[in-house]
Design a protein around this motif. Structure first.
Motif, PDB file in Angstrom:
ATOM      1  N   LYS A   1      51.724  67.732  83.583  1.00 21.57           N
ATOM      2  CA  LYS A   1      52.325  68.339  82.393  1.00 21.57           C
ATOM      3  C   LYS A   1      53.688  68.939  82.744  1.00 21.57           C
ATOM      4  O   LYS A   1      53.851  69.587  83.773  1.00 21.57           O
ATOM      5  CB  LYS A   1      51.402  69.424  81.830  1.00 21.57           C
ATOM      6  CG  LYS A   1      51.909  70.066  80.545  1.00 21.57           C
ATOM      7  CD  LYS A   1      50.910  71.055  80.005  1.00 21.57           C
ATOM      8  CE  LYS A   1      51.445  71.757  78.766  1.00 21.57           C
ATOM      9  NZ  LYS A   1      51.736  70.803  77.676  1.00 21.57           N
ATOM     10  N   THR A   2      54.655  68.723  81.878  1.00 22.84           N
ATOM     11  CA  THR A   2      56.005  69.230  82.112  1.00 22.84           C
ATOM     12  C   THR A   2      55.995  70.757  82.196  1.00 22.84           C
ATOM     13  O   THR A   2      55.531  71.420  81.264  1.00 22.84           O
ATOM     14  CB  THR A   2      56.950  68.795  80.986  1.00 22.84           C
ATOM     15  OG1 THR A   2      57.029  67.365  80.965  1.00 22.84           O
ATOM     16  CG2 THR A   2      58.342  69.368  81.182  1.00 22.84           C
ATOM     17  N   PRO A   3      56.483  71.316  83.298  1.00 27.74           N
ATOM     18  CA  PRO A   3      56.480  72.783  83.450  1.00 27.74           C
ATOM     19  C   PRO A   3      57.356  73.464  82.403  1.00 27.74           C
ATOM     20  O   PRO A   3      58.288  72.873  81.860  1.00 27.74           O
ATOM     21  CB  PRO A   3      57.039  72.989  84.862  1.00 27.74           C
ATOM     22  CG  PRO A   3      56.852  71.677  85.558  1.00 27.74           C
ATOM     23  CD  PRO A   3      56.991  70.637  84.492  1.00 27.74           C
ATOM     24  N   LYS A   4      57.055  74.720  82.158  1.00 28.81           N
ATOM     25  CA  LYS A   4      57.842  75.502  81.214  1.00 28.81           C
ATOM     26  C   LYS A   4      59.274  75.615  81.718  1.00 28.81           C
ATOM     27  O   LYS A   4      59.513  75.873  82.896  1.00 28.81           O
ATOM     28  CB  LYS A   4      57.227  76.894  81.053  1.00 28.81           C
ATOM     29  CG  LYS A   4      57.917  77.739  79.996  1.00 28.81           C
ATOM     30  CD  LYS A   4      57.235  79.086  79.846  1.00 28.81           C
ATOM     31  CE  LYS A   4      57.940  79.929  78.786  1.00 28.81           C
ATOM     32  NZ  LYS A   4      57.287  81.257  78.617  1.00 28.81           N
ATOM     33  N   GLY A   5      60.219  75.423  80.831  1.00 25.38           N
ATOM     34  CA  GLY A   5      61.626  75.505  81.201  1.00 25.38           C
ATOM     35  C   GLY A   5      62.234  74.170  81.590  1.00 25.38           C
ATOM     36  O   GLY A   5      63.447  74.070  81.763  1.00 25.38           O
ATOM     37  N   LEU A   6      61.406  73.122  81.737  1.00 23.43           N
ATOM     38  CA  LEU A   6      61.903  71.785  82.032  1.00 23.43           C
ATOM     39  C   LEU A   6      61.716  70.891  80.814  1.00 23.43           C
ATOM     40  O   LEU A   6      61.018  71.243  79.863  1.00 23.43           O
ATOM     41  CB  LEU A   6      61.182  71.206  83.251  1.00 23.43           C
ATOM     42  CG  LEU A   6      61.320  71.983  84.556  1.00 23.43           C
ATOM     43  CD1 LEU A   6      60.634  71.237  85.698  1.00 23.43           C
ATOM     44  CD2 LEU A   6      62.784  72.234  84.908  1.00 23.43           C
TER      45      LEU A   6
END
Length: 280
Positions: free
Chosen positions: A189-194
């Motif tokens: 899952k795409t990390p927060k902020g990316l």
């Protein structure tokens, strides 16, 4: 005796290497490494067919000027062009007065030192100056970009494989993370902020989508500024910044090829003339 011992040591060394190679090959066959999310979902850019492509390619100055406008109004807020001078813009069709105006009106001024007080100061840009960085230093750049350092774009088209196409694909490739990826790789899952972008090496990029809508830039030549068009134009411009002498190089290459062809005929004619009276 020493030769026999040396031969035995060498044979033992070769045996151990062969055994290790066999074990590695057996493991690779019986238990191959699983594909990663990057290997499965990474996409390769399509060819955008720039006019500069190919042996006879030449830059389209109108497109380069549009690309510069996109850089100026969108990209320059984060990215520098530290190897490009304002006066270089004359090579893509701007006149000297226009270059002076562009340099003088550039939002970011040149850092300097006040000669009277010795304190840090700024001054207006002049054509001989290089494009200034939007940040005072690397720490300031990271602080303003979620700890990600925006790269300099001067040579980006050469620094990345298939650079021109890559730049266009990256700028237009932002999209929601596909459900199939999360189903196959739950931990990806795409990390927060990316932001998910399948054209980026690890699928997740810190840079937010720079081109957010059609008409984000109003072209002075009346060209419709769709996101695809803006991405193509700035990709062409960054191709020029990475290789500004491409037109000259292609012209010199063509002249050299024509010379070699003519030289071959002249050499053949000289050979025939020198040996014309020699009987075989």
């Amino acid at each position: 005796m020493p030769r026999i011992i040396a031969s035995l040591i060498g044979a033992a060394f070769i045996f151990v290497l062969a055994l290790a190679l066999f074990g590695t090959a057996k493991t690779a066959i019986e238990d191959p490494a699983k594909e990663t999310a990057e290997q499965v979902f990474h996409l390769h850019p399509e060819d955008i067919h720039l006019s500069s492509n190919g042996f006879f390619g030449k830059y389209d100055n109108r497109q380069l000027q549009r690309g510069f406008q996109v850089y100026k109004e969108v990209c320059s807020a984060c990215h520098s062009l530290k190897f490009v001078s304002f006066r270089d813009l004359t090579k893509i069709g701007y006149s000297e007065p226009e270059v002076k105006a562009i340099a003088n009106q550039w939002v970011i001024e040149q850092p300097t030192v006040n000669p009277d007080t010795g304190e840090a100061s700024t001054r207006k840009n002049v054509p001989s100056d290089r494009f200034p960085s939007p940040f005072a230093n690397e720490v300031a750049a990271r602080a303003a970009n979620n700890n990600a350092l925006p790269p300099d774009l001067s040579l980006m088209a050469k620094a990345r494989h298939d650079g021109s196409n890559y730049i266009h694909a990256l700028l237009t490739g932002y999209r929601p993370q596909p459900a199939a990826l999360l189903k196959e790789f739950p931990d990806a899952k795409t990390p927060k902020g990316l932001h998910y972008n399948p054209y980026f090496a690890n699928l997740n990029i810190a840079m937010p989508p720079p081109l957010t809508s059609d008409g984000q830039v109003t072209y002075s030549d009346g060209t419709k500024a769709t996101k695809d068009q803006m991405a193509r134009d700035v990709a062409a411009f960054l191709t020029w910044t990475a290789e500004p002498n491409l037109n000259t190089r292609h012209g010199a290459g063509l002249a050299a090829a024509l010379f070699l062809i003519a030289f071959c005929f002249l050499a053949w004619g000289a050979y025939q003339n020198v040996w014309r009276d020699v009987k075989h």
